[in-house]
Structures are given as structure tokens and as C-alpha cells.
Design an enzyme around this catalytic site. Sequence first.
Site: not given
Lengths: 279, 99
Positions: A233, A238
Site C-alpha cells: 500500500c 493497509r
Amino acid sequence: MSRQDALVTADWAEENLEAPGVVFVEVDEDTSAYDGGHIPGAVKLDWKSDLQDQVVRDFVDRASFEKLLSEKGISNDDTVVLYGGNNNWFAAYAYWYFKLYGHDKVQLLDGGRKKWELDGRTLTTDETSRQQTSYQAKEPDNSIRAFRQETIDAIGNKNLVDVRSPDEFSGKIIAPAHLPQEQAQRPGHIPGALNVPWSKAANEDGTFRSDDELGTLYGGAGLDGSKSTIAYCRIGERSSHTWFVLHELLGHSDVKNYDGSWTEYGSLVGVPIELGAKS
Amino acid sequence: MCGAPAQDTDLPTGTDLARDTVLAGRVLADGEPVGGAFVRLLDSSGEFTAEVVSSASGDFRFFAAPGSWTVRALSRIGNGETSVQAGGPGLHHTEVAVG
């Protein structure tokens, strides 16, 4: 690994707050969340000050991780239940990090802080005190961590899953939409990467979608189950969420998180970058 | 930094409203501010883009791009949503009623 091993429900958590051998750990970047009210008995880990080396851009080393967990009163035999805000982003990062240092009995609270708060479950400002332990970590398990050269070499060979939002993927913006724009030198994505935003794996209340829905999601996006996968990410939190889905919930065998992610890749000189939405 | 910065009404240093598209607003229930609501920014196709928690005064803020957006708020007292048209850079205000 399966959903039963990796996830606990809020109901289970509520019934096991005082269970011996179970330690609840809140992981947030914004520690004021914990200080303003946390799950009773939970201890706090600060994603940035506790888990990141303060000089070198890297994790804390094995000895520092041992010291940290010992001070928090976590022992090798404890089952660690992680939860946090931001749809468990940083809790998922910590989960991956605990696994990296060889702590097997670790679980995520499905829905994290958000579901707990929306359900109106108890939060307390009472201080948690736990007796110091002598935690022993293992050598880092780099079979779940990708580094930059390996990621470059994966172009055209492995599944690369970019879990950022479509606008970050296409290069329109460099950081998520709730933050001032900053970080990598160049926008865009790694050539050939699939774009499956992390958020597609979660329901509105922060819980994970069902295994069937998750299988359809990644299969439909073109993830080839016979190949190894690297998720990335912007800074690796994430993509920990997606690593958790692919490796822990769906049981894919070779999945790595590239925690250097776009802030590293998008600042490297000479590496290939693709712009625009997926065709 | 990947967590939500403080959601107060002052814009952070470095914000350039000639360049940045900022969506800001408040979550309200019967006209009263709702703090601690989970405010989600959805794009024109309804896809999730970002999420922040409203401040004690009900305020929230997103750095977005020009376009059509939906702001959806989840709270203990109920959910609600509203659409925002951001025609270009600048500060775009909105209110979301929940209940």
C-alpha cells in the site's frame, strides 16, 4: 490457518476479558484513542513509537521487541487479541509483526474498535497493570515480508496486489483522502499490479467479509491462486490487512507484505512505474 | 502518518485551497453535534475512499479530488449520508444528519 484461528468476535471478546492467558492489545497510531477509553484490561501499543525504530526506517529489532512485550506483561504462552481503530489497519499490521517475530497465538478482534464502539460495549479509562515477563522472540520470519528487490523481481512473475484506493493507484493522489498529500516522490503503481482496495475486504462496521465473498473478490480481480503474492500500500499497514485476508483467512500459502510499500517504491530511482487506472 | 489527524476546523499547515480539494463538515443529530461518529467518504460509484472519526464538535475533514462524493456517517444513534459536489479545488462544506 482459518477464520476460527485468526479472528475472534466481539461477543467472544466480551466473554473472555478476564480469561487467564488472554491479553487484549490496542494498536493505534493515535494513542489518544486508547487513553480516552479502551477495552477493559487491554494494554496499548503505539504503532509508531513502539514498533518502529526511531532512527532507521525499519522495525524494532528482536531484542527491542522482547523488551517491549516483557514490559507490557505479555508472555510467550499468552493468546494476544489485537484490535484498533482505522478498521484494524494497525492491529493487522501488529498481527503480521507478531507473526514475524514468531508469536503464534495471536488473533484479531473482528471489527476492531469501530464495531465495539458502535455496539455500545464497555470502554474504560482504568489503567491496566500487568506483571513484567521475560518474553523471548524468534528470529524474524521473512517468508511473510517482502523487500524492494524482491518486489521489483516479482513484476510479471507473482501476483502484486496494490490495496490502495483507485485514485492512489492511478496516480491522481499520493496519500489517502483524509490526509494532506505527502510522501513518495512519484505517484502511480507497480506495473502489472492488481488494484483491490483493502476496504473491499471489509464490511461497513469494520468486520471482514465472508470467506466466499473474499474468494470471489480476489478471484474476480484476477489473482492467480497458483502464484505467490506480494501485497503493498503506502506504508504497509493497509496491506497487512490484505495480507491477513489472503494468508490467514483464505489460507493462500505464499503471501508477503511489502511494508516499504509505495513510500519506498515511489521514491526509488529508475524503477518501472505505471500510471492510470487498470485497463 | 496514516491515521486520522485531529478533525478540527483549522486546516493543517501547508494546505493550499487553490490546489487542494477539501471536504469538511459536521455530523449532527437533531441539530446537535455528534462526536465519535465514523465518517466515510464514498466515490461516485459508491466505493469506499476514506474514513475519519468526527471530533467532539462533530467536525470532520477529507482531502479529496474534484468530483461527486457521498459522505456517510455511522454512529451509535444511527446512520446518515449526504452528497457533495466538489466542482474544483477549495473548501467544500457539508452537514450529515444521523438518527
